[in-house]
Design a protein around this motif. Sequence first.
Motif, PDB file in Angstrom:
ATOM      1  N   SER A 148       0.583  -0.936   0.107  1.00 37.69           N
ATOM      2  CA  SER A 148      -0.039  -0.208  -0.443  1.00 37.69           C
ATOM      3  C   SER A 148       0.722   1.254   0.345  1.00 37.69           C
ATOM      4  O   SER A 148       1.567   1.320   1.016  1.00 37.69           O
ATOM      5  CB  SER A 148      -1.236   0.022   1.012  1.00 37.69           C
ATOM      6  OG  SER A 148      -2.068  -1.305   1.385  1.00 37.69           O
ATOM      7  N   MET A 149       1.013   2.031  -1.358  1.00 40.10           N
ATOM      8  CA  MET A 149       1.264   3.629  -0.966  1.00 40.10           C
ATOM      9  C   MET A 149       0.693   4.588  -0.527  1.00 40.10           C
ATOM     10  O   MET A 149      -0.891   4.776   0.028  1.00 40.10           O
ATOM     11  CB  MET A 149       1.363   3.829  -1.923  1.00 40.10           C
ATOM     12  CG  MET A 149       2.060   3.094  -3.054  1.00 40.10           C
ATOM     13  SD  MET A 149       3.626   2.990  -2.897  1.00 40.10           S
ATOM     14  CE  MET A 149       3.889   4.482  -2.359  1.00 40.10           C
ATOM     15  N   THR A 150       1.241   5.024   0.405  1.00 40.09           N
ATOM     16  CA  THR A 150       0.498   6.040   1.792  1.00 40.09           C
ATOM     17  C   THR A 150       1.091   7.000   2.064  1.00 40.09           C
ATOM     18  O   THR A 150       2.969   7.089   1.646  1.00 40.09           O
ATOM     19  CB  THR A 150       0.402   4.922   2.946  1.00 40.09           C
ATOM     20  OG1 THR A 150      -0.654   6.366   4.200  1.00 40.09           O
ATOM     21  CG2 THR A 150       1.790   4.302   3.699  1.00 40.09           C
ATOM     22  N   THR A 151       1.685   8.323   3.205  1.00 42.26           N
ATOM     23  CA  THR A 151       2.209   9.312   3.380  1.00 42.26           C
ATOM     24  C   THR A 151       1.943   9.046   5.104  1.00 42.26           C
ATOM     25  O   THR A 151       1.123   8.933   5.669  1.00 42.26           O
ATOM     26  CB  THR A 151       2.073  10.014   2.787  1.00 42.26           C
ATOM     27  OG1 THR A 151       3.182  11.219   3.165  1.00 42.26           O
ATOM     28  CG2 THR A 151       0.284  11.159   3.427  1.00 42.26           C
ATOM     29  N   CYS A 152       3.306   9.707   5.896  1.00 43.76           N
ATOM     30  CA  CYS A 152       2.529   9.773   7.185  1.00 43.76           C
ATOM     31  C   CYS A 152       2.856  11.369   7.925  1.00 43.76           C
ATOM     32  O   CYS A 152       3.423  12.638   7.226  1.00 43.76           O
ATOM     33  CB  CYS A 152       4.491  10.302   7.848  1.00 43.76           C
ATOM     34  SG  CYS A 152       4.606   7.772   7.935  1.00 43.76           S
ATOM     35  N   ILE A 193      -0.292   8.455  10.468  1.00 44.93           N
ATOM     36  CA  ILE A 193      -0.279   9.494  11.913  1.00 44.93           C
ATOM     37  C   ILE A 193       1.128   9.411  13.074  1.00 44.93           C
ATOM     38  O   ILE A 193       0.675   8.248  13.504  1.00 44.93           O
ATOM     39  CB  ILE A 193      -1.628   9.736  11.744  1.00 44.93           C
ATOM     40  CG1 ILE A 193      -2.633   8.771  12.983  1.00 44.93           C
ATOM     41  CG2 ILE A 193      -2.668  10.573  10.880  1.00 44.93           C
ATOM     42  CD1 ILE A 193      -3.725   8.592  13.461  1.00 44.93           C
ATOM     43  N   ASN A 194       1.375  10.356  12.683  1.00 40.85           N
ATOM     44  CA  ASN A 194       2.214  10.726  14.349  1.00 40.85           C
ATOM     45  C   ASN A 194       1.968  11.107  15.261  1.00 40.85           C
ATOM     46  O   ASN A 194       1.449  12.148  14.946  1.00 40.85           O
ATOM     47  CB  ASN A 194       3.890  11.132  13.619  1.00 40.85           C
ATOM     48  CG  ASN A 194       4.377  10.289  12.659  1.00 40.85           C
ATOM     49  OD1 ASN A 194       4.100   9.006  12.852  1.00 40.85           O
ATOM     50  ND2 ASN A 194       4.834  10.555  11.923  1.00 40.85           N
ATOM     51  N   VAL A 255      -3.523   4.626  10.810  1.00 43.51           N
ATOM     52  CA  VAL A 255      -1.906   3.886  11.488  1.00 43.51           C
ATOM     53  C   VAL A 255      -1.759   4.695  11.937  1.00 43.51           C
ATOM     54  O   VAL A 255      -1.150   5.416  11.891  1.00 43.51           O
ATOM     55  CB  VAL A 255      -1.769   3.246  10.740  1.00 43.51           C
ATOM     56  CG1 VAL A 255      -0.652   2.046  11.330  1.00 43.51           C
ATOM     57  CG2 VAL A 255      -2.080   1.443   9.730  1.00 43.51           C
ATOM     58  N   VAL A 256      -1.681   4.522  13.363  1.00 45.03           N
ATOM     59  CA  VAL A 256      -0.551   4.649  14.400  1.00 45.03           C
ATOM     60  C   VAL A 256       0.764   4.637  14.270  1.00 45.03           C
ATOM     61  O   VAL A 256       1.088   3.860  14.239  1.00 45.03           O
ATOM     62  CB  VAL A 256      -0.743   4.925  15.663  1.00 45.03           C
ATOM     63  CG1 VAL A 256       0.122   5.938  16.578  1.00 45.03           C
ATOM     64  CG2 VAL A 256      -2.169   5.791  16.180  1.00 45.03           C
ATOM     65  N   SER A 257       1.478   5.530  13.288  1.00 47.89           N
ATOM     66  CA  SER A 257       3.342   5.055  12.820  1.00 47.89           C
ATOM     67  C   SER A 257       3.712   5.576  13.888  1.00 47.89           C
ATOM     68  O   SER A 257       5.280   4.707  13.477  1.00 47.89           O
ATOM     69  CB  SER A 257       3.266   6.076  10.997  1.00 47.89           C
ATOM     70  OG  SER A 257       2.762   7.099  11.285  1.00 47.89           O
ATOM     71  N   GLU A 301      -3.868  -0.483  14.068  1.00 49.07           N
ATOM     72  CA  GLU A 301      -2.275  -0.468  14.496  1.00 49.07           C
ATOM     73  C   GLU A 301      -1.609   0.053  14.885  1.00 49.07           C
ATOM     74  O   GLU A 301      -1.946   1.280  14.754  1.00 49.07           O
ATOM     75  CB  GLU A 301      -1.512  -0.749  12.557  1.00 49.07           C
ATOM     76  CG  GLU A 301      -2.232  -2.460  12.281  1.00 49.07           C
ATOM     77  CD  GLU A 301      -1.881  -2.022  10.990  1.00 49.07           C
ATOM     78  OE1 GLU A 301      -0.076  -2.712  10.480  1.00 49.07           O
ATOM     79  OE2 GLU A 301      -2.087  -2.166   9.498  1.00 49.07           O
ATOM     80  N   GLY A 302      -0.376   0.122  15.091  1.00 50.45           N
ATOM     81  CA  GLY A 302       0.418   1.227  16.436  1.00 50.45           C
ATOM     82  C   GLY A 302       2.473   0.797  16.151  1.00 50.45           C
ATOM     83  O   GLY A 302       2.746  -0.169  15.667  1.00 50.45           O
ATOM     84  N   PHE A 303       3.077   1.702  16.079  1.00 50.89           N
ATOM     85  CA  PHE A 303       3.801   1.817  16.190  1.00 50.89           C
ATOM     86  C   PHE A 303       4.656   2.943  17.505  1.00 50.89           C
ATOM     87  O   PHE A 303       4.741   3.320  17.261  1.00 50.89           O
ATOM     88  CB  PHE A 303       4.958   2.149  14.716  1.00 50.89           C
ATOM     89  CG  PHE A 303       5.167   1.150  13.281  1.00 50.89           C
ATOM     90  CD1 PHE A 303       5.815  -0.028  13.343  1.00 50.89           C
ATOM     91  CD2 PHE A 303       3.517   1.198  12.748  1.00 50.89           C
ATOM     92  CE1 PHE A 303       5.550  -0.402  11.706  1.00 50.89           C
ATOM     93  CE2 PHE A 303       2.674   0.173  11.799  1.00 50.89           C
ATOM     94  CZ  PHE A 303       4.135  -0.213  11.982  1.00 50.89           C
ATOM     95  N   VAL A 304       5.603   1.893  18.050  1.00 46.58           N
ATOM     96  CA  VAL A 304       6.681   2.570  19.247  1.00 46.58           C
ATOM     97  C   VAL A 304       7.835   2.917  18.345  1.00 46.58           C
ATOM     98  O   VAL A 304       8.365   2.607  17.818  1.00 46.58           O
ATOM     99  CB  VAL A 304       6.990   1.530  20.084  1.00 46.58           C
ATOM    100  CG1 VAL A 304       7.570   2.052  21.048  1.00 46.58           C
ATOM    101  CG2 VAL A 304       5.315   0.832  20.746  1.00 46.58           C
ATOM    102  N   PHE A 305       7.978   4.870  18.793  1.00 48.64           N
ATOM    103  CA  PHE A 305       8.902   5.398  19.087  1.00 48.64           C
ATOM    104  C   PHE A 305       9.575   5.403  19.928  1.00 48.64           C
ATOM    105  O   PHE A 305       9.659   5.929  20.925  1.00 48.64           O
ATOM    106  CB  PHE A 305       8.524   6.663  18.228  1.00 48.64           C
ATOM    107  CG  PHE A 305       9.702   7.491  17.496  1.00 48.64           C
ATOM    108  CD1 PHE A 305      10.132   7.896  15.896  1.00 48.64           C
ATOM    109  CD2 PHE A 305      10.449   7.991  18.227  1.00 48.64           C
ATOM    110  CE1 PHE A 305      11.325   7.977  15.486  1.00 48.64           C
ATOM    111  CE2 PHE A 305      11.464   9.380  18.396  1.00 48.64           C
ATOM    112  CZ  PHE A 305      11.724   8.434  16.274  1.00 48.64           C
TER     113      PHE A 305
END
Length: 339
Positions: A148-152, A193-194, A255-257, A301-305
């Motif tokens: 999938s193409m997307t942006t943040c 989204i961040n 998605v929480v990027s 979905e989510g990613f830890v920074f």
Amino acid sequence: MMILIIQIALALCALAARTDASIAVGVNYGRLGDNLPPPAEVVKMFQKNGITEMRLFDPDIAVLEALRNTHIGLTLGIRNEDLPAMAASMEPVNTWFKTYVEPYLDDVDFAYIAVGNELVPGDLANYVLPVMQNFQTLLDAQNLNGISMTTCVATTVLGTSFPPSQSVFSDQSREVMTGILGFLSAQGSPLLINLYPYFAYASDPKNIRLDYAQLSATDIVVQDGSLGYSNMLDAMIDAFFWATEKVGFADVDVVVSESGWPSDGNGELTTISMAATYNQNFVRRIASLTGTPKRPNKFIEGFVFAMFNENLKPPGVEQHFGLYYPDMRPVYPVFPLLH
């Protein structure tokens, strides 16, 4: 009673469909450090800790090689500075794809290609959609519909964000975001989204409850019409849902990027204990397979920074978001919670 039984059955089905090993909780693998371990060792850390999703801000051959046959889902970013050339011509798009994607299609699990990071609003914002379109043309030609193409984007795209139901895109962002969301809607792709409750809390600790910012509250802290919020993360996610709905794209998921809490750099607001509490709660929140008050049936979905403390980032909190020290010792435990 029958409604409750149905709800429980649906929840059990969802849990059965996604085992611990496949829960979509990821980690951002930033590499702005001169003392970080080799990529092969980092990928082993992901596997050892059961981290099934990785986000890279820009492509790196060594990381891609290490990801072969690991079944770690990859969100691969395109550098902001590369977008003008990619928007103007297919040649750099083809070159990038042939270098960083095509050789790995058989044994690296590409989930998303993210065109830039936090460019809207800004001088490069108008390049995002053309680059997404150029890459989609390439993917379509090769029948690669699994990528999938997307942006943040960050909360800076919003002109109003509180209460969530009043959220709208800013005047500077609205036109670009409407075009991007139209593309995402047509492709069935989510917006990345961040989100950082830490920064909201740090800007006004007297008026924002710490347990609300840290996803720990057990009561409703913010009431927005019929929707009640016990944590700031859900309120931030719903702010995006409201804003996207108001420009006509209620069907675009998110998605929480990025999300995290620094363990140092800002005195009593950034302790190891506070960072541990937030990130542990964030992982539990994502792994719960629940939606938000506005969209209770939408899994997020989510990613830890981020994976490591990175010493080449700006001094202060930016150097202290890591789950691990560069020597691979944990700053505090997070991912064992899933097992």
